[in-house]
Scaffold this motif. Structure first.
Motif, PDB file in Angstrom:
ATOM      1  N   ALA A  27       0.824  -1.217   0.000  1.00 13.76           N
ATOM      2  CA  ALA A  27       0.000   0.000   0.000  1.00 13.76           C
ATOM      3  C   ALA A  27       0.854   1.263   0.000  1.00 13.76           C
ATOM      4  O   ALA A  27       0.313   2.372  -0.092  1.00 13.76           O
ATOM      5  CB  ALA A  27      -0.925  -0.002   1.214  1.00 13.76           C
ATOM      6  N   GLY A  28       2.175   1.102   0.114  1.00 14.76           N
ATOM      7  CA  GLY A  28       3.068   2.258   0.045  1.00 14.76           C
ATOM      8  C   GLY A  28       3.716   2.659   1.344  1.00 14.76           C
ATOM      9  O   GLY A  28       4.473   3.640   1.382  1.00 14.76           O
ATOM     10  N   ALA A  29       3.457   1.931   2.428  1.00 17.27           N
ATOM     11  CA  ALA A  29       4.037   2.285   3.720  1.00 17.27           C
ATOM     12  C   ALA A  29       5.482   1.814   3.824  1.00 17.27           C
ATOM     13  O   ALA A  29       5.898   0.849   3.167  1.00 17.27           O
ATOM     14  CB  ALA A  29       3.217   1.672   4.856  1.00 17.27           C
ATOM     15  N   GLN A  30       6.254   2.501   4.650  1.00 10.54           N
ATOM     16  CA  GLN A  30       7.594   2.064   5.031  1.00 10.54           C
ATOM     17  C   GLN A  30       7.406   1.139   6.243  1.00 10.54           C
ATOM     18  O   GLN A  30       7.051   1.595   7.332  1.00 10.54           O
ATOM     19  CB  GLN A  30       8.463   3.264   5.413  1.00 10.54           C
TER      20      GLN A  30
ATOM     21  N   PRO B 297      10.038   9.998   3.866  1.00  8.42           N
ATOM     22  CA  PRO B 297       8.732  10.400   4.378  1.00  8.42           C
ATOM     23  C   PRO B 297       7.634   9.434   3.928  1.00  8.42           C
ATOM     24  O   PRO B 297       7.791   8.706   2.955  1.00  8.42           O
ATOM     25  CB  PRO B 297       8.525  11.797   3.775  1.00  8.42           C
ATOM     26  N   GLY B 298       6.529   9.477   4.641  1.00 11.35           N
ATOM     27  CA  GLY B 298       5.395   8.615   4.312  1.00 11.35           C
ATOM     28  C   GLY B 298       4.950   7.846   5.528  1.00 11.35           C
ATOM     29  O   GLY B 298       5.430   8.056   6.646  1.00 11.35           O
ATOM     30  N   ASP B 299       3.997   6.964   5.315  1.00 13.52           N
ATOM     31  CA  ASP B 299       3.484   6.150   6.414  1.00 13.52           C
ATOM     32  C   ASP B 299       4.594   5.245   6.955  1.00 13.52           C
ATOM     33  O   ASP B 299       5.237   4.514   6.202  1.00 13.52           O
ATOM     34  CB  ASP B 299       2.321   5.278   5.925  1.00 13.52           C
ATOM     35  N   LEU B 300       4.812   5.300   8.256  1.00 13.51           N
ATOM     36  CA  LEU B 300       5.797   4.447   8.916  1.00 13.51           C
ATOM     37  C   LEU B 300       5.048   3.437   9.775  1.00 13.51           C
ATOM     38  O   LEU B 300       4.224   3.804  10.624  1.00 13.51           O
ATOM     39  CB  LEU B 300       6.725   5.276   9.795  1.00 13.51           C
ATOM     40  N   VAL B 301       5.315   2.150   9.540  1.00 17.42           N
ATOM     41  CA  VAL B 301       4.674   1.075  10.286  1.00 17.42           C
ATOM     42  C   VAL B 301       5.746   0.232  10.950  1.00 17.42           C
ATOM     43  O   VAL B 301       6.692  -0.219  10.295  1.00 17.42           O
ATOM     44  CB  VAL B 301       3.811   0.174   9.366  1.00 17.42           C
ATOM     45  N   LEU B 302       5.602   0.022  12.253  1.00 19.95           N
ATOM     46  CA  LEU B 302       6.477  -0.865  13.001  1.00 19.95           C
ATOM     47  C   LEU B 302       5.645  -2.063  13.435  1.00 19.95           C
ATOM     48  O   LEU B 302       4.704  -1.927  14.214  1.00 19.95           O
ATOM     49  CB  LEU B 302       7.062  -0.155  14.218  1.00 19.95           C
TER      50      LEU B 302
END
Length: 344
Positions: free
Chosen positions: A137-140, A185-190
């Motif tokens: 979906a484009g997240a990091q 930059p962008g959505d960061l998901v851990l």
């Protein structure tokens, strides 16, 4: 009267966690890898140390944390090389050539909080699939950094100690800040291992928006028996129960998502996690994620064992005795570990 040895050890460890200065900074070249189980939690002794290295890696990542000893262990694998890896700790172990030890207190505090999503789960419930979906979906996405696993283990020892929780929040903030500062930059998901649930309060207080992924207890038990046949279920069920209690104690209940929803509507699951619509151009890539199991092609891939009725009955009995009904209600989960309402 003297305190029992275990109580004395607990008090000593707490004092070290809160007041220790940590070890002097040092760095070594990696002479070899000694991890008998590729799935084990990351530990400093995973690496055989060779000659001293000239400097601490500047463009690396946190491999392991020792909150009680006040030590952080870094490796020279950049965070950008971990994005999209299903098991970051495994990639770090495979690729590290320099390992460094420094005081955990020396980890820089985050300079400006970057919005991030923390994906917590009960384990064996599709969290690796969901992290892959979020990447499509484009997240990091950084999946299973064991710095957060160590924070979960420490929080389990002092679950109601505000001083300890504050210290662990500071460590979590440094770990989140280090990752966020190194990525575009962008959505960061851990995405965390299930054990990090036990530190949900400490970790989310560092600024994460929590998402909790669950799965029906029967399917969860089958998956555990098939993938971890040698592991006694007592530890896994106990950790899950404790973790859900910590999740339920958050100031606001986390965003709840069921594995069954991820399979039925992966695009909707991604949008629920990210809190925004996903461009239609990414939908096909998201749906394609359903065609591959989590360990495929990795060093963690193992043959699957069979699950017996005895395995399921044992897990169900343990869960019936350890589940906290009040915590489940606050989270919006039934005793079967499925959401009570259609919101997830």
């Amino acid at each position: 009267m003297c305190a029992p040895p275990n109580a004395a050890r607990q008090d000593d460890d707490r004092a070290r966690l809160l007041g220790g200065t940590g070890p002097a900074p040092r760095a070594w070249h990696v002479a070899g890898l000694r991890r008998p189980d590729a799935r084990a939690f990351a530990r400093p002794h995973d690496f055989a140390r060779g000659a001293a290295a000239a400097a601490i890696p500047r463009d690396g990542s946190i491999y392991a944390l020792d909150p009680v000893g006040g030590a952080a262990w870094l490796c020279d694998v950049p965070y950008r090389d971990l994005v999209g890896a299903p098991f970051a700790y495994a990639r770090q172990a495979e690729r590290a050539r320099v390992i460094a030890r420094l005081p955990a207190a020396a980890l820089p505090a985050p300079a400006g909080a970057r919005p991030a999503i923390g994906l917590f789960s009960i384990g064996r419930c599709g969290s690796t699939l969901l992290s892959r979906i979020l990447g499509a979906a484009g997240a990091q996405v950084l999946s299973e950094l064991d710095a957060f696993t160590a924070i979960g283990q420490a929080a389990r020892r002092w679950p109601s100690d505000p001083a300890v929780q504050a210290r662990l929040t500071r460590l979590a903030g440094a770990a989140i800040g280090a990752a966020g500062a190194a990525l575009p930059p962008g959505d960061l998901v851990l995405k965390f291992r299930s054990q990090a649930m036990q530190a949900a309060q400490a970790i989310t207080a560092a600024g994460l928006r929590p998402v909790l992924l669950v799965r029906g207890i029967a399917d969860w038990a089958v998956s555990n028996a098939r993938h971890f046949p040698a592991d006694p279920p007592e530890g896994r069920v106990d950790a899950m129960a404790r973790g859900l209690q910590d999740m339920a104690a958050l100031p606001r209940p986390p965003c709840l998502l069921a594995y069954e929803r991820v399979l039925a509507d992966p695009v909707g699951a991604a949008e629920t996690c990210l809190g925004r619509a996903v461009p239609a151009a990414r939908h096909d890539a998201i749906r394609a994620c359903l065609g591959r199991h989590s360990q495929s092609g990795t060093a963690l891939e193992r043959p699957r064992a069979d699950a017996s009725h005895r395995d399921l009955a044992r897990a169900a009995d343990l869960w019936s005795r350890l589940a906290d009904p009040g915590a489940l209600r606050r989270l919006g989960i039934g005793p079967d570990l499925l959401p009570l309402t259609p919101r997830a």
